[in-house]
Design an enzyme around this catalytic site. Structure first.
Site, PDB file in Angstrom:
ATOM      1  N   SER A  94       2.011  -9.632  -0.140  1.00  0.00           N
ATOM      2  CA  SER A  94       1.301  -8.328  -0.137  1.00  0.00           C
ATOM      3  C   SER A  94       1.654  -7.451   1.185  1.00  0.00           C
ATOM      4  O   SER A  94       1.727  -6.283   1.192  1.00  0.00           O
ATOM      5  CB  SER A  94      -0.064  -8.350  -0.270  1.00  0.00           C
ATOM      6  OG  SER A  94      -0.784  -9.088   0.761  1.00  0.00           O
ATOM      7  N   LYS A 147       0.777  -1.057   0.156  1.00  0.00           N
ATOM      8  CA  LYS A 147       0.028   0.155  -0.117  1.00  0.00           C
ATOM      9  C   LYS A 147       0.806   1.241   0.003  1.00  0.00           C
ATOM     10  O   LYS A 147       0.317   2.370  -0.358  1.00  0.00           O
ATOM     11  CB  LYS A 147      -0.834   0.061   1.178  1.00  0.00           C
ATOM     12  CG  LYS A 147      -2.033  -0.969   1.380  1.00  0.00           C
ATOM     13  CD  LYS A 147      -3.027  -0.744   0.327  1.00  0.00           C
ATOM     14  CE  LYS A 147      -4.529  -1.946   0.529  1.00  0.00           C
ATOM     15  NZ  LYS A 147      -5.498  -1.412  -0.205  1.00  0.00           N
TER      16      LYS A 147
END
Length: 316
Positions: A303, A53
């Site tokens: 991730s 992110k």
């Protein structure tokens, strides 16, 4: 829809260099033997704020005009986007206003505060998040940076696969988890530009399978009542990302919570690195469908690694 070009993605990568790590690719002989294929893990769990992110948030902040920057940025998030935006704003020297549900994990709240973000709490439902955010934007004039269904964010997330395929160009398949779809959309776009022959396959929790259902129905089917340990993948698929997925994603495979937990455990034990449940979903999906990947070279984006260690699965 005019999606980012390859040159746009390369420019984004240059733009965010001071905000991110170029994360390593790791392998495990033991996991390869279990999986029956060669897996190359792109370790975004080692990224700034502990997740991919950081890329999209940084790109969105850096693309603001000077006038917009002066008023800061705002979002609603209970997860990694909250910390990523707060950090990007801090590095850029601008304020950030983060609407978080009252039941958001303490580890995520601490991260936002640590990066200088102002937390505004709300009731734990989407309507409360959206109305509280509207009030914050009206009060501050801050620019709303959505967590995934936003072109500048997708463009930033796409830089992860840009690095992966620069470092490991001979992959047959690239895998990413899917929740809102920002990472998967960016992954699919970059893979399409660099090598259209590469298959792009997503992993999704069986208990939060709106992307899987939407993919096969050819239209968005909203998420309702998701139940999964993969707390980062609970949100509904974004409209922009669905367009990218329809165009460039080859398949979405599901994994159950026990399979996700087993994949987490495998990475912890064999690779000695920390990953969060959402991060383990693509590997879990691969292991549940070994025949599909037999003998292939597979890139998996790990991730993130933001785990609440007080809430590890008790049935490990």
């Amino acid at each position: 829809m005019n999606f980012p070009s390859l040159s746009d993605i390369r420019e984004a990568h240059a733009r965010i260099q001071s905000f991110i790590h170029r994360t390593p690719i790791m392998t495990s002989t033991a996991i390869n033997e279990i999986a029956g294929c060669e897996i190359y893990f792109k370790c975004e769990n080692f990224q700034k704020v502990g997740a991919f992110k950081a890329r999209g948030a940084a790109n969105a902040v850096m693309k603001l005009t000077p006038e917009e920057r002066a008023k800061g940025v705002a979002t609603h998030s209970s997860g990694n986007h909250a910390a990523a935006l707060a950090r990007a704003a801090s590095v850029a020297g601008i304020p950030s206003y983060i609407v978080m549900p009252s039941n958001a994990p303490e580890i995520k709240k601490k991260a936002v505060k640590g990066y200088g973000g102002e937390i505004i709490e709300c009731e734990p439902n989407l309507k409360a998040r959206e109305t509280t955010l509207e009030a914050v934007v009206e009060r501050t004039g801050a620019t709303f940076i959505p967590p995934y269904d936003f072109m500048d964010v997708i463009e930033g997330q796409a830089t992860c696969t840009l690095e992966l395929l620069e470092d490991q160009p001979d992959l047959d398949i690239v895998m990413a988890p899917v929740g809102g779809g920002g990472l998967l959309g960016g992954t699919a776009l970059t893979a399409h530009y660099l090598n259209p022959e590469i298959e792009v396959i997503a992993g999704e929790p069986a208990g939060a399978d709106d992307a899987f259902r939407s993919f096969h129905a050819g239209q968005i089917i909203p998420q309702t009542g998701p139940t999964t340990i993969a707390d980062g993948l609970l949100t509904s698929l974004g409209k922009l990302n669905f367009e990218l997925i329809q165009a460039y994603v080859d398949d979405i495979l599901l994994a159950t919570d026990p399979q996700i937990i087993e994949a987490m455990r495998l990475v912890y034990e064999r690779m000695k690195i920390v990953i969060e449940p959402s991060c383990a979903v693509p590997l879990a999906a691969l292991l549940a469908n070994k025949d599909r990947f037999a003998g292939k070279k597979v890139g998996i984006i790990l991730s993130g690694g933001n785990v609440d260690l007080g809430k590890l699965p008790i049935y490990w």
